[in-house]
Write an enzyme that holds these catalytic residues in place. Structure first.
Site: not given
Length: 625
Positions: A122, A262, A355
């Site tokens: 992040e 992903d 989600e």
């Protein structure tokens, strides 16, 4: 036996069932026309400022906004996260005043010498990416947003931050720990388990930093992490979701294109486009082929066991929605169109994408009912509209705006949706709403109006990071591997050598790698040999180039310019002969001539256009597309 039959019929069932779901959403609204597209673009701009002003007035300098209570909270590191994540969106919107004041405030007040344990992933995509993107915009007058008083403060901060994250890479596999303390390094009790996306989504930001600082260590550790993950792939060329960074053992063997994996796929292709490193392209091609073979149940994607390819989760999760956009970049548009249609049908059913959506029960997956303002489906809509100009994607954009305005808008910003069926709001707004969600929405409608923006009509082509940050394909970033190998190539100030020094080195060692400061990290390809004479500003940023008439070192500075405004002509010397170029620019030698257009991207019309021409006869003219 009954259970096995059920799974064998699964692809047929979901195909038949969802064909109905896609087609039955009531009457279609009128297609978005140019005037409405302009109104929607302006409305999205207003959405950005409603949220940005809400953050600045109620939460700054804390990390993120609580839009229902109009308060702030520190969620990542306590360093004005939302402001950093918003910088290049401000620049994209042309807001010079707020972009300038924000950059200068960060340069003066931000520091990372703090006792905070942060996520490597992040922090890289949000903070490092935000700092690098803003630096590249603020330091270059070609962007139209150059700040005269700016003196590389954001670049210095980016380098300091990344050096503080380097201890996370000190593992036997090269795959980094998931978290690191910015002052003390990795805690001895830190978990050794990390996600594939967490370890494999660092190459863009770390690579750009290496090329801006002339220090290859950042790019090398990020690439080693990718190699560490790929080396542990299954025999099916699939990777799992979580891995032990010390033993290299997969602790979760579910393979998919969504949660925890992903952006690993995303950065393989984008690293190739941005840096031209063919190793990333090779891995992407193998990984993509396997994903389409084992994960694709047209038009959906499922999660399977990485070793056996047995289906373990028949679930669409919202993070999968980036995939059609990635397929556009890869030039595989037809399956992208079908998958986007399926994904968008879920949005149409609930007004948002949950989600998780179970493809077997055709209902929201238990415990995955929320929509945290994710941008992935909007991002893919933008790329598909850019590739096809099909107005259906503008219609989808209008639906996105309506859902966000009527379902997620809060007094001071936009709220998470905790339940897509009940549209219940939660008092939190992720920084990526301003970095990505509204950015892609605004770009979608601006593309339909006049495309007069930094991305679609600026001086460079851009790659979007997984956080939506703008990384330009400038020679300094994208041609570092060709350093000093052709006239007009980018040369860093501390690496250019005098001609005599280079000649003396060559006489002692035929290996030319010693004149390339990036040799260990950026292997040099077989381009024509020549001494880099130093660059003007125009050459550095890809505005003018020259093609040498001869490749002899003593003549390289006498080259005639080619009358082209936006291309670099690179000539391969795979065969050790001098190419013969006459006065009119013809080449009579059968060597491949590579032309890289500075005005397009490699894949399709949305990535850098790369044309390889075989010069077979003496009437084949050098040209640029």
């Amino acid at each position: 036996m009954e259970s096995n039959s059920r799974w064998l019929l699964f692809p047929i069932l979901i195909s038949l069932t969802f064909s109905g779901l896609v087609l039955h959403h009531g009457a279609l609204a009128e297609t978005v026309k140019p005037d409405e597209a302009k109104q929607l673009r302006d409305e999205v701009r207003g959405m950005f400022y409603h949220a940005f002003d809400g953050y600045m007035n109620n939460a700054f300098p804390l990390d993120e906004l609580r839009p229902l209570s109009c308060q702030g909270e520190d969620t990542l590191g306590g360093y004005a996260l939302t402001l950093i994540d918003s910088l290049d969106t401000l620049a994209l919107l042309g807001d010079r005043e707020r972009f300038t004041s924000s950059v200068l405030w960060i340069g003066k007040n931000l520091q990372f010498n703090i006792n905070k344990t942060v996520s490597v992933f992040e922090t890289t995509i949000r903070v490092l990416g935000g700092l690098l993107s803003a630096h590249l915009i603020a330091s270059d007058y070609a962007t139209g947003m150059r700040i005269p008083s700016y003196n590389n403060e954001l670049l210095f901060l980016a380098e300091d931050l990344t050096r503080r994250m380097l201890p996370a890479f000190d593992t036997p596999t090269g795959i980094p720990f998931g978290s690191v303390n910015l002052m003390y390094g990795v805690d001895k009790h830190e978990s050794k388990i990390t996600s594939t996306a967490g370890g494999g989504t660092l190459s863009l930001e770390f690579g750009v930093l290496s090329r801006l600082t002339n220090d290859p260590v950042f790019e090398q550790v990020a690439k080693n992490a990718v190699r560490g993950l790929w080396a542990r792939r299954s025999n099916l060329d699939l990777v799992g979701a979580h891995i032990n960074v010390f033993t290299g053992e997969w602790t979760q063997k579910d393979a998919g294109i969504g949660t925890s994996i992903d952006s690993f796929y995303e950065y393989l292709l984008k690293a190739y486009i941005l840096f031209g490193d063919e190793e990333y392209l090779y891995i992407f091609q193998e990984a993509y082929r396997s994903a389409m073979q084992h994960l694709h149940k047209d038009p959906w994607y499922v999660e399977v066991n990485m070793d056996s390819a047995a289906i373990v989760w028949p679930v669409f999760n919202s993070l999968q929605a980036f995939w059609p956009g990635l397929q556009v970049l890869a030039g595989d548009v037809d399956p992208a169109i079908r998958t986007h249609t399926a994904f968008f049908s879920v949005w149409k059913r609930y007004g948002f994408t949950p989600e998780g959506f179970n493809l077997a029960t055709l209902s929201v997956q238990y415990g995955q009912k929320s929509y945290p303002l994710r941008p992935e489906l909007i991002e893919s809509t933008y790329w598909l509209y850019k590739a096809t100009r099909d107005p259906r994607y503008l219609d989808a954009g209008r639906d996105f705006v309506a859902s966000l305005q009527y379902g997620a808008k809060c007094p001071c910003g936009y709220c998470h949706i905790t339940d897509v069926e009940l549209h219940k709001q939660e008092d939190h707004m992720e920084s990526f709403f301003l970095a990505e969600t509204v950015k892609y929405l605004w770009l979608l409608f601006d593309l339909a109006v006049d495309s007069d923006n930094l991305v679609d009509n600026g001086p460079y082509k851009y790659i979007f990071s997984t956080e939506g940050h703008l990384l330009p394909l400038t020679p300094q970033i994208s041609l570092a591997r060709e350093h000093c190998s052709y006239l007009g190539g980018y040369c860093s100030s501390n690496s250019t050598k005098r001609e005599q020094e280079v000649l003396e080195e060559e006489s002692n060692n035929d290996d030319r790698s010693n004149i390339y400061p990036y040799h260990e990290s950026f292997p040099v390809t077989g381009l024509i040999k020549g001494l880099c004479p130093g660059l003007t500003h125009a050459q550095k940023y890809g505005l003018s180039y020259a093609l040498p008439e001869k490749t002899d070192r003593e003549d390289v500075n006498q080259a005639k310019p080619v009358t082209t405004s936006s291309s670099v002509v690179l000539i391969s010397n795979t065969v050790e002969k001098k190419p013969q170029v006459d006065e009119e620019g013809y080449s009579s030698q059968s060597e491949p001539i590579m032309i890289i257009s500075g005005g397009s991207s490699r894949n399709d019309q949305t990535s850098q256009e790369l044309t390889l021409l075989e010069s077979e006869t003496d009437d084949r003219r050098l040209y640029s597309s």
